[in-house]
Design a protein around this motif. Structure first.
Motif, PDB file in Angstrom:
ATOM      1  N   ARG A 103       3.874  28.066  -4.566  1.00 11.72           N
ATOM      2  CA  ARG A 103       4.752  27.035  -4.013  1.00 11.72           C
ATOM      3  C   ARG A 103       6.203  27.505  -3.983  1.00 11.72           C
ATOM      4  O   ARG A 103       6.938  27.204  -3.039  1.00 11.72           O
ATOM      5  CB  ARG A 103       4.643  25.740  -4.829  1.00 11.72           C
ATOM      6  CG  ARG A 103       3.334  24.993  -4.613  1.00 11.72           C
ATOM      7  CD  ARG A 103       3.343  23.654  -5.350  1.00 11.72           C
ATOM      8  NE  ARG A 103       4.390  22.786  -4.847  1.00 11.72           N
ATOM      9  CZ  ARG A 103       4.264  22.025  -3.750  1.00 11.72           C
ATOM     10  NH1 ARG A 103       3.148  22.047  -3.044  1.00 11.72           N
ATOM     11  NH2 ARG A 103       5.254  21.255  -3.361  1.00 11.72           N
ATOM     12  N   GLU A 133       2.235  21.440   1.884  1.00 11.97           N
ATOM     13  CA  GLU A 133       1.685  20.128   2.263  1.00 11.97           C
ATOM     14  C   GLU A 133       0.244  20.304   2.731  1.00 11.97           C
ATOM     15  O   GLU A 133      -0.083  20.085   3.905  1.00 11.97           O
ATOM     16  CB  GLU A 133       2.536  19.502   3.376  1.00 11.97           C
ATOM     17  CG  GLU A 133       3.983  19.265   3.021  1.00 11.97           C
ATOM     18  CD  GLU A 133       4.174  18.119   2.038  1.00 11.97           C
ATOM     19  OE1 GLU A 133       3.210  17.354   1.834  1.00 11.97           O
ATOM     20  OE2 GLU A 133       5.278  18.001   1.479  1.00 11.97           O
ATOM     21  N   ALA A 138      -1.393  17.129   4.455  1.00 19.30           N
ATOM     22  CA  ALA A 138      -0.834  16.836   5.775  1.00 19.30           C
ATOM     23  C   ALA A 138      -1.285  17.889   6.779  1.00 19.30           C
ATOM     24  O   ALA A 138      -1.622  17.561   7.930  1.00 19.30           O
ATOM     25  CB  ALA A 138       0.689  16.788   5.705  1.00 19.30           C
ATOM     26  N   ASN A 139      -1.324  19.147   6.366  1.00 20.43           N
ATOM     27  CA  ASN A 139      -1.752  20.220   7.254  1.00 20.43           C
ATOM     28  C   ASN A 139      -3.199  20.022   7.694  1.00 20.43           C
ATOM     29  O   ASN A 139      -3.534  20.146   8.881  1.00 20.43           O
ATOM     30  CB  ASN A 139      -1.589  21.559   6.539  1.00 20.43           C
ATOM     31  CG  ASN A 139      -2.017  22.733   7.387  1.00 20.43           C
ATOM     32  OD1 ASN A 139      -1.368  23.075   8.371  1.00 20.43           O
ATOM     33  ND2 ASN A 139      -3.128  23.356   7.014  1.00 20.43           N
ATOM     34  N   TYR A 149       3.095  22.350  11.564  1.00 20.26           N
ATOM     35  CA  TYR A 149       4.375  22.038  10.920  1.00 20.26           C
ATOM     36  C   TYR A 149       5.343  21.398  11.905  1.00 20.26           C
ATOM     37  O   TYR A 149       6.059  20.449  11.561  1.00 20.26           O
ATOM     38  CB  TYR A 149       5.004  23.290  10.321  1.00 20.26           C
ATOM     39  CG  TYR A 149       6.405  23.038   9.804  1.00 20.26           C
ATOM     40  CD1 TYR A 149       6.612  22.256   8.667  1.00 20.26           C
ATOM     41  CD2 TYR A 149       7.519  23.538  10.477  1.00 20.26           C
ATOM     42  CE1 TYR A 149       7.891  21.994   8.201  1.00 20.26           C
ATOM     43  CE2 TYR A 149       8.801  23.285  10.014  1.00 20.26           C
ATOM     44  CZ  TYR A 149       8.979  22.509   8.883  1.00 20.26           C
ATOM     45  OH  TYR A 149      10.251  22.247   8.432  1.00 20.26           O
ATOM     46  N   TRP A 191       4.295  17.828  12.281  1.00 18.34           N
ATOM     47  CA  TRP A 191       4.600  17.054  11.066  1.00 18.34           C
ATOM     48  C   TRP A 191       6.091  16.751  10.964  1.00 18.34           C
ATOM     49  O   TRP A 191       6.489  15.653  10.590  1.00 18.34           O
ATOM     50  CB  TRP A 191       4.137  17.852   9.848  1.00 18.34           C
ATOM     51  CG  TRP A 191       4.418  17.194   8.532  1.00 18.34           C
ATOM     52  CD1 TRP A 191       3.698  16.206   7.926  1.00 18.34           C
ATOM     53  CD2 TRP A 191       5.507  17.484   7.657  1.00 18.34           C
ATOM     54  NE1 TRP A 191       4.271  15.868   6.725  1.00 18.34           N
ATOM     55  CE2 TRP A 191       5.381  16.625   6.526  1.00 18.34           C
ATOM     56  CE3 TRP A 191       6.569  18.375   7.707  1.00 18.34           C
ATOM     57  CZ2 TRP A 191       6.290  16.650   5.475  1.00 18.34           C
ATOM     58  CZ3 TRP A 191       7.468  18.406   6.666  1.00 18.34           C
ATOM     59  CH2 TRP A 191       7.328  17.557   5.568  1.00 18.34           C
ATOM     60  N   SER A 232       7.882  13.126  10.871  1.00 25.20           N
ATOM     61  CA  SER A 232       8.762  12.735   9.768  1.00 25.20           C
ATOM     62  C   SER A 232      10.125  12.300  10.274  1.00 25.20           C
ATOM     63  O   SER A 232      10.688  11.299   9.812  1.00 25.20           O
ATOM     64  CB  SER A 232       8.919  13.897   8.783  1.00 25.20           C
ATOM     65  OG  SER A 232       7.676  14.296   8.263  1.00 25.20           O
TER      66      SER A 232
END
Length: 704
Positions: A157, A192, A195-196, A242, A245, A249
């Motif tokens: 991460r 994420e 979400a991915n 991405y 997303w 957002s």
């Protein structure tokens, strides 16, 4: 993994004049240096630099850059030295390897400090030669491709976050969009994962429901343009997860509400056909208002050129279309790597398209801490841009949300410092007004003006923020130096004889400080006591001071204690003669004398209390004050002057808070008694420069 001959053949394929011997030496040297080292997936570590070199051959980079890629980890991860690299491969390759070398072994520093130091060295190196950045981006891209082999999730991460925050924006800023997209996609998978996975499932459902919709639309665009006499290559793709997303957002919408998940590139022969194709698309399908952007007439800061538009296709979907020439497309995919010449016999300097690199280096000089450096650099790298014009017609690029203050600092630091007002499109506006795309901005300036702390509340650029913070720090330092000089003069006046001309310079050396200003600042901050200053400027002169202070302490007496019982004045409330006081018995310790209102008394049983009163003739003690003065020249001098006039010695002074209008100081002074303290407070409150002056309330209870 690429074999030695395969790598060399790749380079010779696009550069027949490449130094084959250099590449072979680098390959053998790196293989020997890394030896039996392994990567997290079990592969020989040597495979990593070779794969990085392979990525760079796809960009057709020169032999020195490929050699640097092969060697980039040898100094950090093996016993190889920079001297060996220079001796074997020359100063150019050695300089590039040094610029790329990661500083991950600085374990003693915080994560922010490590990241900031890495970034600082990296930016300085790439400002000298952009190839440092190209190798580093390829290095990070390959590390991201193999990130899933690292067993530690926290480390994965951290690497993914660093990639998303620093390296993907760096790739975007030099126009290497393919690198940027792949880095973002791989980092998003790690940061994420849910979400991915969700977005990929939705995309798969769209593919099943619409068949090969992307291919159908691309074929239709190609056919429509061909019928009008325009030969075009049309490519279609789904936007990567991405990107989807981030739009969800930013716009606070669901996937179902997101209407443009498909994008198409139309590649034509020349600029004229770009605009013809745009007109034909708008004739055939309705244009979506607000989606047209002309980056051909006004390129992005990284040199990116293309026409962007959005249309409502006949298949009832919104699509994004990018129209460009073949050359523009090459630069859009690989940025500076597509058009910079490296066979120059020396280092490669950034051109006008990479002015932002020089601005980042300028930010390095202004940042006072690792946190500031990272904040300002990310601000400079990671924001969408707008275009505004000077009155002379010069085009200035800024982040969205910028104000006239940002505009002024973008033009020149001196203009930003002297900004007093602004006109946008001929109308006077407040400095916090947000500039819109295409605005003409005129800055009103005055040499008497200086940067304002309040500007930090609304500016958007790292360059402006760094310049303002540097000015504030310098101003604070100059004020502290002036205050320290006044304190120093007062201390020197108490010495028994006049000082020699070189006494101050000798004192600085004895205190091991960098200069006179540093000494004055230390005096103002209370980091040097009066005795320390006296001893430094005139060794032996402070010998009398402890006796004088001892006499003062002996002058303080209390009634109510058994003769011979020791006592101390509690530091939590610092009582002075005249205060109502009470004592607290402590086992194996002197009786503590407290002000009757001190919170520390609440923690002591009443049976341990001793009723006390000040003895006759008691005088001397310290008091803590909270003094707020106006942020204007001379305010500190007024405060210090009042203390001097009232015969109060300053023991310590701390700048507790500072804003655009006021300074708050915490001051510890020596006073005779409460009456003396009240006179001092009255004198402070009577001064126009002083907003308020209060005795500090007792602090929280101390442990028994």
């Amino acid at each position: 993994m690429l074999r030695q001959y395969e790598l060399v053949d790749r380079v010779l394929g696009y550069d027949p004049e490449a130094d084959e011997a250099l590449l072979n030496r680098a390959y053998v040297f790196s293989m020997a240096a890394h030896g039996s080292q392994k990567r997290a997936n079990g592969d020989p570590y040597f495979s990593h630099p070779i794969e990085v070199a392979g990525i760079l051959t796809d960009l057709h980079l020169d032999d020195e850059t490929i050699a640097t890629a092969i060697l980039h980890d040898t100094v950090e991860d093996t016993l190889a030295t920079p001297e060996q690299i220079e001796k074997s491969f020359g100063p150019a390759v050695a300089r590039l390897v040094d610029g790329v070398t990661k500083l991950s072994k600085i374990e003693a520093k915080s994560a922010n400090e490590r990241a900031a130091e890495n970034l600082r060295k990296f930016l300085l190196a790439m400002s000298d030669d952009i190839r440092v950045l190209l190798v580093k981006l390829a290095d990070r891209l390959h590390n991201m491709r193999t990130l899933h082999f690292i067993p530690n999730p926290e480390k994965r991460r951290r690497i993914a976050r660093e990639t998303m925050d620093i390296y993907a924006p760096l790739a975007e800023r030099i126009g290497m969009y393919e690198f940027m997209k792949e880095m973002q996609t791989l980092a998003f998978q790690e940061l994420e994962p849910e979400a991915n996975e969700s977005i990929n499932k939705r995309l798969e459902q769209l593919r099943k429901g619409g068949g090969d919709q992307v291919a159908r639309i691309a074929s239709g665009i190609r056919l429509m343009l061909a019928q009008k006499g325009i030969k075009a290559e049309v490519e279609g793709r789904e936007k990567h997860p991405y990107s989807i997303w981030r739009k969800m957002s930013e716009r606070h919408i669901s996937f179902e509400q997101l209407s443009d998940v498909m994008a198409f590139r139309v590649i034509v022969d020349d600029v004229e056909q770009c605009y013809r194709a745009l007109g034909l698309l708008h004739q055939r399908w309705p244009m979506i208002p607000g989606r047209f952007k002309d980056y051909i007439s006004t390129p992005k800061r990284n040199g990116y050129r293309s026409l962007h538009t959005g249309v409502m296709h006949s298949e009832r979907v919104r699509i994004e279309v990018q129209i460009r020439t073949e050359k523009m497309h090459a630069e859009a995919e690989f940025g500076v790597a597509a058009h910079w010449a490296y066979k120059t016999g020396g280092s490669v300097q950034p051109d006008a398209k990479s002015r932002w690199i020089r601005e980042l280096v300028e930010i390095l000089e202004h940042a006072a801490s690792p946190e500031e450096l990272l904040e300002h650099t990310r601000m400079a790298m990671y924001q969408d841009r707008i275009f505004a014009f000077t009155p002379a017609g010069e085009l200035i690029q800024l982040p969205k949300g910028s104000t006239p203050v940002d505009f002024a600092y973008q033009v020149h630091t001196d203009l930003g410092d002297q900004t007093v007002g602004a006109k946008i499109n001929g109308r006077v506006v407040p400095l916090r007004t947000v500039i819109q795309n295409g605005d003409q901005v005129q800055i009103l300036r005055s040499k008497a003006q200086e940067p304002q702390v309040a500007w930090l509340n609304f500016i958007s650029t790292g360059k402006a923020r760094a310049a303002i913070r540097r000015f504030v720090r310098n101003k604070e330092q100059s004020e502290l130096v002036a205050l320290g000089r006044r304190f120093y003069d007062a201390i020197v006046a108490r010495l028994p004889t006049l000082l020699a001309p070189d006494a101050l310079d000798l004192a600085v050396k004895r205190l091991k400080l960098p200069g006179v200003e540093a000494m004055m600042e230390a005096i103002a901050r209370g980091e040097l006591s009066d005795q320390a200053v006296m001893e430094a400027v005139m060794p032996g002169s402070s010998a009398e001071i402890p006796a004088v202070l001892a006499d003062a302490r002996r002058a303080v007496s209390v009634k109510g204690l058994t003769p011979g019982v020791a006592f101390t004045l509690a530091p939590c409330c610092t009582p002075v003669p005249g205060d109502r006081i009470v004592g607290v018995r402590r086992s194996d310790a002197p009786v503590e004398v407290h002000v009757i209102e001190c919170p520390a008394l609440q923690a002591a049983p009443e049976e341990d209390w001793v009723d006390l009163a000040w003895g006759d003739g008691s005088e001397g003690g310290t008091a803590r004050l909270n003094v707020i003065v106006r942020n204007q020249p001379g305010s500190l001098g007024v405060m210090a002057g009042i203390f001097g006039t009232q015969g109060a010695n300053i023991v310590n002074l701390t700048l507790a808070e500072r804003d655009a209008s006021f300074h708050t100081f915490q001051v510890v002074i020596e006073v005779d008694d409460v009456a003396h303290l009240m006179r001092i407070l009255a004198a402070l409150r009577a001064a126009d420069a002083v907003v308020s002056a209060e005795r500090t309330e007792p602090r929280a209870p101390l442990a028994a």
